[in-house]
Scaffold this motif. Sequence first.
Motif, PDB file in Angstrom:
ATOM      1  N   ALA A  39     -11.428  23.839 -18.882  1.00  0.00           N
ATOM      2  CA  ALA A  39     -11.224  23.323 -20.240  1.00  0.00           C
ATOM      3  C   ALA A  39     -10.227  24.165 -21.019  1.00  0.00           C
ATOM      4  O   ALA A  39      -9.488  23.648 -21.870  1.00  0.00           O
ATOM      5  N   ILE A  46      -3.208  20.688 -24.899  1.00  0.00           N
ATOM      6  CA  ILE A  46      -3.332  20.089 -26.235  1.00  0.00           C
ATOM      7  C   ILE A  46      -2.431  20.820 -27.220  1.00  0.00           C
ATOM      8  O   ILE A  46      -1.711  20.199 -28.010  1.00  0.00           O
ATOM      9  N   GLU A  50      -0.023  18.541 -29.373  1.00  0.00           N
ATOM     10  CA  GLU A  50      -0.832  17.944 -30.441  1.00  0.00           C
ATOM     11  C   GLU A  50       0.014  17.494 -31.628  1.00  0.00           C
ATOM     12  O   GLU A  50      -0.223  16.404 -32.169  1.00  0.00           O
ATOM     13  N   GLN A  68      -5.610  10.770 -36.868  1.00  0.00           N
ATOM     14  CA  GLN A  68      -6.372  11.855 -36.237  1.00  0.00           C
ATOM     15  C   GLN A  68      -7.295  11.307 -35.161  1.00  0.00           C
ATOM     16  O   GLN A  68      -7.423  11.889 -34.080  1.00  0.00           O
ATOM     17  N   GLN A  72      -7.174  12.200 -31.180  1.00  0.00           N
ATOM     18  CA  GLN A  72      -8.375  12.628 -30.451  1.00  0.00           C
ATOM     19  C   GLN A  72      -8.595  11.743 -29.231  1.00  0.00           C
ATOM     20  O   GLN A  72      -8.850  12.234 -28.128  1.00  0.00           O
ATOM     21  N   LEU A  76      -8.519  12.741 -25.180  1.00  0.00           N
ATOM     22  CA  LEU A  76      -9.696  12.472 -24.351  1.00  0.00           C
ATOM     23  C   LEU A  76      -9.310  11.608 -23.153  1.00  0.00           C
ATOM     24  O   LEU A  76      -9.758  11.833 -22.030  1.00  0.00           O
ATOM     25  N   TYR A  79      -7.401  13.723 -20.688  1.00  0.00           N
ATOM     26  CA  TYR A  79      -8.278  14.551 -19.864  1.00  0.00           C
ATOM     27  C   TYR A  79      -8.955  13.722 -18.767  1.00  0.00           C
ATOM     28  O   TYR A  79      -9.093  14.149 -17.628  1.00  0.00           O
TER      29      TYR A  79
ATOM     30  N   VAL B  70      -8.955  17.999 -34.639  1.00  0.00           N
ATOM     31  CA  VAL B  70      -8.692  17.182 -33.448  1.00  0.00           C
ATOM     32  C   VAL B  70      -8.994  17.979 -32.189  1.00  0.00           C
ATOM     33  O   VAL B  70      -9.684  17.498 -31.277  1.00  0.00           O
ATOM     34  N   ARG B  71      -8.505  19.196 -32.145  1.00  0.00           N
ATOM     35  CA  ARG B  71      -8.692  20.007 -30.948  1.00  0.00           C
ATOM     36  C   ARG B  71     -10.173  20.301 -30.718  1.00  0.00           C
ATOM     37  O   ARG B  71     -10.676  20.201 -29.582  1.00  0.00           O
ATOM     38  N   ALA B  73     -12.740  18.552 -31.728  1.00  0.00           N
ATOM     39  CA  ALA B  73     -13.453  17.326 -31.347  1.00  0.00           C
ATOM     40  C   ALA B  73     -13.224  17.007 -29.864  1.00  0.00           C
ATOM     41  O   ALA B  73     -14.148  16.624 -29.147  1.00  0.00           O
ATOM     42  N   VAL B  74     -12.014  17.194 -29.413  1.00  0.00           N
ATOM     43  CA  VAL B  74     -11.704  16.884 -28.012  1.00  0.00           C
ATOM     44  C   VAL B  74     -12.423  17.861 -27.088  1.00  0.00           C
ATOM     45  O   VAL B  74     -13.087  17.458 -26.126  1.00  0.00           O
ATOM     46  N   LEU B  75     -12.316  19.140 -27.373  1.00  0.00           N
ATOM     47  CA  LEU B  75     -12.890  20.141 -26.484  1.00  0.00           C
ATOM     48  C   LEU B  75     -14.417  20.085 -26.466  1.00  0.00           C
ATOM     49  O   LEU B  75     -15.031  20.299 -25.410  1.00  0.00           O
ATOM     50  N   GLN B  77     -16.239  17.455 -26.723  1.00  0.00           N
ATOM     51  CA  GLN B  77     -16.647  16.337 -25.873  1.00  0.00           C
ATOM     52  C   GLN B  77     -16.402  16.655 -24.403  1.00  0.00           C
ATOM     53  O   GLN B  77     -17.131  16.200 -23.520  1.00  0.00           O
ATOM     54  N   ILE B  78     -15.386  17.416 -24.116  1.00  0.00           N
ATOM     55  CA  ILE B  78     -15.095  17.772 -22.729  1.00  0.00           C
ATOM     56  C   ILE B  78     -16.125  18.767 -22.199  1.00  0.00           C
ATOM     57  O   ILE B  78     -16.609  18.642 -21.070  1.00  0.00           O
ATOM     58  N   GLU B  79     -16.469  19.739 -23.020  1.00  0.00           N
ATOM     59  CA  GLU B  79     -17.358  20.808 -22.550  1.00  0.00           C
ATOM     60  C   GLU B  79     -18.815  20.406 -22.600  1.00  0.00           C
ATOM     61  O   GLU B  79     -19.663  21.049 -21.987  1.00  0.00           O
ATOM     62  N   ARG B  90     -19.533  15.194 -15.221  1.00  0.00           N
ATOM     63  CA  ARG B  90     -18.301  15.837 -14.767  1.00  0.00           C
ATOM     64  C   ARG B  90     -18.342  16.118 -13.280  1.00  0.00           C
ATOM     65  O   ARG B  90     -17.349  15.991 -12.602  1.00  0.00           O
ATOM     66  N   ARG B  93     -17.544  13.193 -11.254  1.00  0.00           N
ATOM     67  CA  ARG B  93     -16.189  12.776 -11.611  1.00  0.00           C
ATOM     68  C   ARG B  93     -15.175  13.611 -10.884  1.00  0.00           C
ATOM     69  O   ARG B  93     -14.220  13.111 -10.329  1.00  0.00           O
TER      70      ARG B  93
END
Lengths: 209, 290
Positions: A39, A46, A50, A68, A72, A76, A79, B70-71, B73-75, B77-79, B90, B93
Amino acid sequence: MATALHATPALMSKLPQHDPTSEAAELVSLVRRTIHGDASAFEQVIARYERRVISLAMKFLGESEDAQDAAQEVFLRAYKYIHRLDLEKPIEPWLMRMTVNVCRDIGRKRQQRRQTFLDTASSEPVASGKASNPYAELVEEQERRMLWKALQDLPEKERIAVILRDIEGMSTADVAVVLESSETTVRSQVSRARVRLRQTIDQMIGGRL
Amino acid sequence: MNCSCSEEKLALFVEDDLPVEEARRVDRHVEECDWCRNACERLRRSQAFFKARLGQSCGDSISPRALTEVRHAVLSQIENPPRFLGLPVRIPRLVWFGYRRNAILFASFAAVLVISIAVLTQLRPPTEAASAVAVFDGKDMLLRPEGYREWVFVGSSLGPHVAGGVGVSTTADKSFGNVYINRSAYREYSQTGKFPEGTMLVLELVSPGQVQVSGAQQSFGKDFVGLEVSVKDSTRFDGSWGFFDFTAEKGAARAQALPESSGCRSCHRQCAETDQVFTQFYPVLKATRA
């Protein structure tokens, strides 16, 4: 978690098609690490893109929370599908394409809710950088909003093509890659959009130019 | 070229979007055509105005807070991926995505796996269950059991055996009597000490041979000379057990249950230790009850 890279103007510009520099190699390494579940590597990806993604989303959706949300969603999706990326090609057109598609989806939903760009625009004005003349700044802001409205009135494909070509400054070839279309089709869309905008601008400013 | 030159084409010309040769032709025409020249001027001004108002990068106005939101929120959800049945999504996947990059390799592996399973399934020997069930033709005609030598060997004896089949002469000659029991009955007996319905015991008679080994007389099994079977089935036989002799006709595929007068049942009923089975002579069965 690794320290994120600061976005710089150099990074904001698109990478050449076959950039052999260490920067491109580092990006490939980050992508590979991301595919293997790192990650922190994706956070660096990002950080590199970004501003570009959010900037483009704002051009499609205005300065609203939608931009925004779009950014996002773009990251996602990036990824989720990064394993499909062809590492021989630059990542930016791929991200741009994803941004276009996401903004298109959000724009359609917004249209279904009968909201316009002006209605959902953030109260925070776009900084023009000309703080010395408030009146001129207001006029420019008004003109800007009218132009955005004119863009929204364009057919979707023409709007997207002219934003990418004339506002983002992408070449016709790059626009064709992003839109998964041909250069001929992109030229056709861009030319029609320019003519319509010219008519709108002529009406707007009444020959003031 | 005449003034049917469209404004769309001029819109491409003013931004150098035309192919080189076509741009040269349009350029020569514009020099000679007032309408096209004026149209080009309007388009250039329009484009300049458009880019001046909208061309500035919106990136400059993006607040650091917006970037952080934004960053983050993305991270997050990934983690913290969604879980399915307690397992993080994961993991499968990543495994799946790893193989999707080599779809042909994965498809080949899957095909080999499926074919291997199919082949191995066909090659494995018949299950004990398939051949160790008493099969009757009618009420008391037993079909010859197959594969009994793969059942559990419970014991052997050496002595005269009296065949009980009608028309079969008794023999006083000694013979080896090797006894087998079907596996399911063996398991049941070893756990409970009781023979279940469907128990099958096979007595295979083998003529003895003699040989001198290191100066000592040795006996060994020589030829198969008889086959007898007992089956426990309370629904078919009075006294629960039926006795069958396949010896009379060598290689007989079926045999009828021996009558009461054959003596088998009375001997088993009187002398057998457990439920008409001579467990006292079968050390393997005795060991399960030890």
